[in-house]
Design an enzyme around this catalytic site. Structure first.
Site, PDB file in Angstrom:
ATOM      1  N   GLY A  56       0.852  -1.189   0.000  1.00  0.00           N
ATOM      2  CA  GLY A  56       0.000   0.000   0.000  1.00  0.00           C
ATOM      3  C   GLY A  56       0.880   1.228   0.000  1.00  0.00           C
ATOM      4  CD  GLU A  57       2.032   5.422  -1.110  1.00  0.00           C
ATOM      5  OE1 GLU A  57       1.544   4.814  -2.075  1.00  0.00           O
ATOM      6  OE2 GLU A  57       3.218   5.800  -1.085  1.00  0.00           O
ATOM      7  CB  SER A  58       5.346   2.795   3.773  1.00  0.00           C
ATOM      8  OG  SER A  58       6.043   3.710   2.969  1.00  0.00           O
ATOM      9  CB  CYS A  88       5.229  -3.937  -1.234  1.00  0.00           C
ATOM     10  SG  CYS A  88       5.781  -2.759  -2.455  1.00  0.00           S
ATOM     11  NE  ARG A 115       7.764   5.384   0.499  1.00  0.00           N
ATOM     12  CZ  ARG A 115       6.913   6.396   0.621  1.00  0.00           C
ATOM     13  NH1 ARG A 115       7.155   7.377   1.450  1.00  0.00           N
ATOM     14  NH2 ARG A 115       5.815   6.428  -0.118  1.00  0.00           N
ATOM     15  CB  ILE A 143       3.343  -2.704  -7.393  1.00  0.00           C
ATOM     16  CG1 ILE A 143       2.770  -3.943  -8.099  1.00  0.00           C
ATOM     17  CG2 ILE A 143       2.550  -1.449  -7.760  1.00  0.00           C
ATOM     18  CD1 ILE A 143       1.382  -4.349  -7.621  1.00  0.00           C
ATOM     19  NE  ARG A 144       4.659   4.486  -6.676  1.00  0.00           N
ATOM     20  CZ  ARG A 144       4.065   4.917  -5.572  1.00  0.00           C
ATOM     21  NH1 ARG A 144       2.978   4.351  -5.141  1.00  0.00           N
ATOM     22  NH2 ARG A 144       4.575   5.910  -4.904  1.00  0.00           N
ATOM     23  CG  HIS A 179       2.627  -6.681  -4.073  1.00  0.00           C
ATOM     24  ND1 HIS A 179       1.845  -6.104  -3.104  1.00  0.00           N
ATOM     25  CD2 HIS A 179       3.390  -5.689  -4.573  1.00  0.00           C
ATOM     26  CE1 HIS A 179       2.113  -4.816  -3.025  1.00  0.00           C
ATOM     27  NE2 HIS A 179       3.049  -4.538  -3.911  1.00  0.00           N
ATOM     28  CD  GLU A 181       0.256  -8.932  -1.491  1.00  0.00           C
ATOM     29  OE1 GLU A 181       1.297  -9.611  -1.361  1.00  0.00           O
ATOM     30  OE2 GLU A 181       0.254  -7.688  -1.624  1.00  0.00           O
TER      31      GLU A 181
END
Ligand code: GLN
Length: 196
Positions: A56-58, A88, A115, A143-144, A179, A181
C-alpha cells in the site's frame, strides 16, 4: 489444503486493515484454511498469533498507526517475539530506516530501504525468482517496490533479484519487497505460517 508443519490447530492470523491490499492476503490465508481476521485497532493485536502488513502506502500506514496507538502496541509485541510478515509497503513499515524519505518505521528488522527504488508505477514488473529451499520458481510481482540497500548480519537473505535482497528474515520477522498475495502461489505465506 496447506498442511502446517506443526499443525495449524487454532492459529489465528491478523492482517492489518489500516491501509493497503489486505483483502488479497486474507483471501490467500483463507484458501490455505487459516482463520484470518482484519485488524484495525491496537487491542485486536492481542487476539491473533501473527500479523501481515500488506502493500500500500507506507507513509499513510505509519501516520495512521501512530495516530491510533497501533504503532506503540505493535512495537511492544514485536519486542516480545510476535511474528510479522510485511510485503512491499509492509516491508518499509517494518524496516530500521527509510533512506530517501523522512518517515518513521517500526525498526523490527535490521534493514535499510529505499522507497520506490525500482521505478515509478509504470515500471512495475513481474519476474520468476528463486527462493532458498523452494523447489520451484516463484512469480514475483513488483509494484513501486522498495529496495534493500543495507542489512545487518542477523538478517537472512532468502531471495535476491539483480543482486539486491528481496525476501529476508530476522527472527520472527519476514519481509518481501514484492507482492506474494497477488499470485496463486501460497508458498511464501506457508513459510510465514510455519514461523508462527
Ligand atoms: N511505494 C509504496 C511505498 O513507498 C509501496 C508500494 C507497494 O506497497 N506496492 O510505501
Amino acid at each position: 489444503m496447506f498442511v502446517c508443519k506443526k499443525g495449524a490447530g487454532k492459529l489465528k492470523i491478523g492482517v492489518s486493515g489500516i491501509q493497503g491490499d489486505f483483502r488479497e492476503h486474507k483471501l490467500m490465508l483463507e484458501k490455505m484454511g487459516i482463520e484470518t481476521v482484519v485488524v484495525r485497532k491496537p487491542e485486536e493485536l492481542d487476539f491473533v498469533d501473527g500479523l501481515i502488513i500488506p502493500g500500500g502506502e507506507s507513509t499513510t500506514m505509519i501516520r495512521i498507526m501512530k495516530m491510533i496507538g497501533f504503532y506503540d502496541a505493535l512495537k511492544k509485541k514485536i519486542e516480545a517475539g510476535f511474528p510479522v510478515f510485511g510485503t512491499c509497503a509492509g516491508m518499509i513499515v517494518l524496516s530500521k530506516e527509510v533512506t530517501n524519505f523522512n518517515q518513521d518505521s517500526l525498526k523490527a528488522i535490521d534493514i535499510k530501504v529505499e522507497r520506490n527504488a525500482y521505478g515509478r508505477q509504470v515500471d512495475s514488473f513481474e519476474t520468476d525468482i528463486q527462493i532458498k529451499d523452494f523447489k520451484k520458481p516463484f512469480r514475483a510481482i513488483f509494484i513501486r517496490a522498495p529496495k534493500v540497500v543495507e542489512y545487518g548480519e542477523d538478517v537472512e537473505v532468502l531471495s535476491e533479484y539483480n543482486g539486491s535482497p528481496i525476501l529476508l528474515r530476522q527472527g520472527k520477522i519476514l519481509v518481501a519487497s514484492f507482492h506474494p498475495e497477488l499470485t496463486d502461489d501460497a508458498e511464501i505465506h506457508e513459510l510465514f505460517i510455519n514461523m508462527v
